[in-house]
Design a protein around this motif. Sequence first.
Motif, mmCIF file in Angstrom:
data_model
loop_
_atom_site.group_PDB
_atom_site.id
_atom_site.type_symbol
_atom_site.label_atom_id
_atom_site.label_comp_id
_atom_site.label_asym_id
_atom_site.label_seq_id
_atom_site.Cartn_x
_atom_site.Cartn_y
_atom_site.Cartn_z
ATOM 1 N N LYS A 181 -59.376 11.377 -65.756
ATOM 2 C CA LYS A 181 -60.848 11.810 -65.683
ATOM 3 C C LYS A 181 -60.636 13.271 -65.117
ATOM 4 C CE LYS A 181 -64.593 11.117 -62.533
ATOM 5 N NZ LYS A 181 -65.361 9.856 -61.433
ATOM 6 N N PRO A 182 -61.638 14.271 -65.679
ATOM 7 C CA PRO A 182 -61.465 15.529 -65.562
ATOM 8 C C PRO A 182 -61.892 15.659 -63.875
ATOM 9 C CG PRO A 182 -63.498 15.036 -66.695
ATOM 10 C CD PRO A 182 -62.732 13.924 -66.634
ATOM 11 N N PHE A 183 -61.347 16.720 -63.385
ATOM 12 C CA PHE A 183 -61.425 17.212 -62.018
ATOM 13 C C PHE A 183 -62.518 18.429 -62.090
ATOM 14 C CE2 PHE A 183 -57.276 18.832 -63.517
ATOM 15 C CZ PHE A 183 -57.610 20.236 -63.271
ATOM 16 N N ASN A 184 -63.243 18.674 -61.060
ATOM 17 C CA ASN A 184 -64.165 19.742 -61.120
ATOM 18 C C ASN A 184 -63.472 21.047 -60.434
ATOM 19 O OD1 ASN A 184 -66.119 17.829 -61.493
ATOM 20 N ND2 ASN A 184 -66.562 17.386 -59.236
ATOM 21 N N SER A 185 -64.457 22.059 -60.992
ATOM 22 C CA SER A 185 -64.101 23.432 -60.495
ATOM 23 C C SER A 185 -64.042 23.675 -58.990
ATOM 24 C CB SER A 185 -64.974 24.560 -61.252
ATOM 25 O OG SER A 185 -65.013 24.399 -62.450
ATOM 26 N N GLU A 186 -63.101 24.403 -58.344
ATOM 27 C CA GLU A 186 -63.080 24.699 -57.106
ATOM 28 C C GLU A 186 -63.601 25.955 -56.835
ATOM 29 O OE1 GLU A 186 -58.917 24.661 -55.855
ATOM 30 O OE2 GLU A 186 -58.516 26.569 -56.399
ATOM 31 N N LYS A 187 -64.308 26.304 -55.611
ATOM 32 C CA LYS A 187 -64.814 27.461 -55.376
ATOM 33 C C LYS A 187 -64.461 27.953 -53.799
ATOM 34 C CE LYS A 187 -69.019 26.145 -57.887
ATOM 35 N NZ LYS A 187 -68.382 24.945 -58.337
ATOM 36 N N LEU A 188 -64.267 29.397 -53.754
ATOM 37 C CA LEU A 188 -63.734 29.733 -52.628
ATOM 38 C C LEU A 188 -64.664 30.822 -52.043
ATOM 39 C CD1 LEU A 188 -61.448 29.770 -50.622
ATOM 40 C CD2 LEU A 188 -60.535 31.632 -51.882
ATOM 41 N N ASP A 198 -64.464 21.941 -53.058
ATOM 42 C CA ASP A 198 -64.165 21.052 -54.133
ATOM 43 C C ASP A 198 -62.679 21.773 -54.402
ATOM 44 O OD1 ASP A 198 -66.240 19.611 -54.393
ATOM 45 O OD2 ASP A 198 -67.291 21.196 -55.371
ATOM 46 N N LEU A 199 -61.905 21.927 -53.516
ATOM 47 C CA LEU A 199 -60.436 22.114 -53.703
ATOM 48 C C LEU A 199 -59.591 21.348 -54.511
ATOM 49 C CD1 LEU A 199 -58.281 22.139 -50.828
ATOM 50 C CD2 LEU A 199 -60.435 21.754 -50.620
ATOM 51 N N GLN A 200 -58.862 21.713 -55.617
ATOM 52 C CA GLN A 200 -58.018 20.997 -56.255
ATOM 53 C C GLN A 200 -56.841 20.579 -55.750
ATOM 54 O OE1 GLN A 200 -57.891 23.269 -59.994
ATOM 55 N NE2 GLN A 200 -59.958 23.384 -60.266
ATOM 56 N N VAL A 201 -56.318 19.521 -55.459
ATOM 57 C CA VAL A 201 -54.856 18.849 -55.076
ATOM 58 C C VAL A 201 -54.339 18.130 -56.114
ATOM 59 C CG1 VAL A 201 -56.187 19.081 -52.698
ATOM 60 C CG2 VAL A 201 -56.427 17.081 -54.053
ATOM 61 N N ALA A 241 -60.554 17.472 -53.623
ATOM 62 C CA ALA A 241 -60.720 17.236 -51.953
ATOM 63 C C ALA A 241 -62.250 17.834 -51.702
ATOM 64 C CB ALA A 241 -59.987 17.910 -51.003
ATOM 65 N N GLY A 242 -62.828 17.326 -50.803
ATOM 66 C CA GLY A 242 -64.245 17.562 -50.589
ATOM 67 C C GLY A 242 -64.248 19.107 -50.034
ATOM 68 N N SER A 275 -55.401 26.512 -41.049
ATOM 69 C CA SER A 275 -55.983 25.662 -42.259
ATOM 70 C C SER A 275 -56.154 24.056 -41.906
ATOM 71 C CB SER A 275 -55.024 25.770 -43.316
ATOM 72 O OG SER A 275 -53.927 25.147 -43.376
ATOM 73 N N GLU A 276 -57.096 23.773 -42.541
ATOM 74 C CA GLU A 276 -57.711 22.449 -42.278
ATOM 75 C C GLU A 276 -58.610 21.732 -43.242
ATOM 76 O OE1 GLU A 276 -60.249 20.139 -38.815
ATOM 77 O OE2 GLU A 276 -59.726 22.437 -38.875
ATOM 78 N N TYR A 277 -58.157 20.398 -43.626
ATOM 79 C CA TYR A 277 -59.099 19.661 -44.764
ATOM 80 C C TYR A 277 -60.291 19.284 -43.705
ATOM 81 C CZ TYR A 277 -55.428 19.467 -47.925
ATOM 82 O OH TYR A 277 -54.301 19.778 -48.845
ATOM 83 N N LYS A 278 -61.555 19.678 -44.128
ATOM 84 C CA LYS A 278 -62.626 19.229 -43.358
ATOM 85 C C LYS A 278 -63.420 18.019 -43.900
ATOM 86 C CE LYS A 278 -63.379 22.941 -40.494
ATOM 87 N NZ LYS A 278 -63.393 22.571 -39.103
ATOM 88 N N LYS A 279 -63.147 17.906 -45.324
ATOM 89 C CA LYS A 279 -63.512 16.565 -46.020
ATOM 90 C C LYS A 279 -62.915 16.153 -46.867
ATOM 91 C CE LYS A 279 -67.623 14.225 -47.799
ATOM 92 N NZ LYS A 279 -69.103 14.475 -48.246
ATOM 93 N N PHE A 280 -61.913 15.145 -46.928
ATOM 94 C CA PHE A 280 -60.970 14.717 -47.943
ATOM 95 C C PHE A 280 -60.675 13.275 -47.944
ATOM 96 C CE2 PHE A 280 -56.682 15.801 -50.068
ATOM 97 C CZ PHE A 280 -57.148 14.924 -51.162
ATOM 98 N N ALA A 281 -61.343 12.294 -48.566
ATOM 99 C CA ALA A 281 -60.989 11.064 -48.666
ATOM 100 C C ALA A 281 -60.054 10.807 -49.871
ATOM 101 C CB ALA A 281 -62.123 10.244 -48.839
#
Length: 754
Positions: free
Chosen positions: A539-546, A575-578, A595-596, A626-632
Amino acid sequence: MRTANWNRCLGMLLAGSALGLAAPALAEEAAPAKSDGIAEIVVTAQRRAQNVQDVPIAIAAISGDALSETGIRDPRDLTLLVPSLSMQAGTAASTTSLFIRGVGIGDFNSNTTGAVGVYVDDVFLGANAGKLFNVFDSDGIEVLKGPQGTLYGRNTTAGAIRFSSRKPTDELSGDFSALYGRFNEVQLEGGIGGPIAKDLLKVRVSGFYNRRDGTTLNRVTGHKVNNINLWALRGIADFTPAPNVLLRLSVHGGNNTGGARQFQHRGQGVDFFGNPAKLPDGTPTDAFGYADTDNNAYAGDYNVEGKERIGVFGTSLLGQVDFSGVQLTSITAYEQVNRATLEDTDASPADFVVAYYQDRPRQWSQELRLQSTGERKLNWIVGGYYFHDTLATDSSFDLLRSLRDPNDLAGTFDPVNSLGLLRYPYTQRTRSFALFGQADYKLTDKLTFTAGLRWSNDRIGMDYHSLFDIVGGIAPVKAYSDQTLPLLDFKDTKTFKDLSWRAALNYKSGDTLVYASFSKGYNSGGFAGGASTDPLQLKPFNSEKLYAYEVGLKSEFLDRKVRFNTSAFYYDYRDLQVFVFDLTGPIPVQRKLNAGNAAIYGLEAELTVRPTRSLDLFGAATFMHSEYKKFAALGGVSYNGNRLVNAPKFAFSGGINWTVPLANGAAIKARVDGTYVSSIALFPDNAASTEVKGNGRINARLAWQAPSKIWEAALWVKNLNSARVISSIAPVITQDQINYNDPRTFGVQLVAHF
């Protein structure tokens, strides 16, 4: 919350300015000074020649001479000089992932578009393997930190690394280096060039050769593995039919026939059914009961000695025409790579997992730029970029061969229990085009406003297949039978669009520059490129933005004997890619997802001190949170609050250059440099078993320079303190494969310039 973090960054910047503890863009120590002060460093990060101290961007610049002295061979080695740059080694030397300020992705698959753009003479390199062959006969390297896109063809979220090769000169000139070191290492590098037809044609030809015996003992065969054997050539011709016209043709190629990475083995302590699997002394084993118990990072038991074959070819044509105050630039480029890697994935004497990776990327790009020249109240640049890449792969995993019936010559065909050869050939086509531009407007003699904009459109098509083959061998022999079981046929195309920007203010007074910027970077989405048997995995993953906020200070004082630069940054990463491994089944499955969002903020400081003409002290430090704020994650597990991958809390590099003149005009030159990196997490779960402990390395060089200054002889040592540093860990069914750095190496070197 974001306002509080931003205020914290401002406080860190002021604190760093007061402390004055760290170091340079490491270019400062690289270029020799022509007076008692620190030499000016000229960069082209903004598409025009500028003193690095006048550029309102965080940049690390390293000269060609410094690259030679420090033994830099490819982008991975730059991490020894630039503390905010880190890397994660993949399955082989050709699949390294780069990170800047904690931004990047540790996906080693061939179709990965990294967050760090790598350019050679302004040509973007898409294929990871092609980046191994370009750091020779180099005029210098620039590492640009933060999103890049309003000035560059390809957009990136983390930053860009720009390699510049030495160009043809108006007079005959040459640069040569010969090195011999531990493990019978031989490294030859050289370039020679000059005019062919005065004022019309000049050329430069250069080459590089590097071979080294293996650094790791295979106890099964008694052979040394992890050897190096590669060469590369480059030719550049400058044709100037008119004073305002330049045509530059560059052709390069190379070949690698060294060994694939042989990893260290670490048992997970469980069998196929999850039951404990340990030796009597409690040492964890894999499901076959094997454990590597000698604690030697440079020895192992390998039933397969991996090989890697890489061939590269590329050519580019630069056309440049100067009009009245305007310059038109066209860069047309083609790059191709053929790669085949046979790998002992399980790093053990058992036929557990053997991998074969084959990929053939072909890329073509066209960049067109129009920009103002000279220093005006308004300086501007506009451009367009087109990139087309076709990646064809045919990779496979030979799974659990040791469990097959030895009397079945064809090999047991049991896909349910993963007994067989899993192939996953696919073709991915990428078509990208963009429009970009940037303008600098002088509001006053000292205050300048910068604005840039970029529109990107990326269309990616994936044609993916996976199947099981009945095969007596492994994929390289192509011994496939007609008895195959198709597992998955997947075909999809996805288009990703984005608008990114940069806005900045900088104030220049004397030798001090203060700047503040806000920019947005974008890295397009896509499809996972690992072995898959379920369409959900593709399933395609989305673009990430910084979204990057940064303030900085660049300064020189005490008659240019001290240079101090510092910057504070805050990244809102969405929407960072992991890249993760799905461990819910018996076989780890590679997954790439979004990730969120996450936050990264930190402080960088650089200091160069030149108390005398013969002595340079330099250092650079990065402090980062550094910290993941939202990542399920998969299975609903929350990684909120965890550190990002490859994002150390602290990193430092620094050293000393000391030149002692002798009475006869000769000189003794001594250099000691080192680096320290605090602990990092290799996966988003931050598990202790995949954490890399804090580590440091020291390098040294002692040289005698002839009175003519034309040549010098040197003794050198790398990793003087014999640090063992893990660069990657990957789960492989019931064991982990672990990749280590090279052991201590040392030798002699002869260098000549004329």
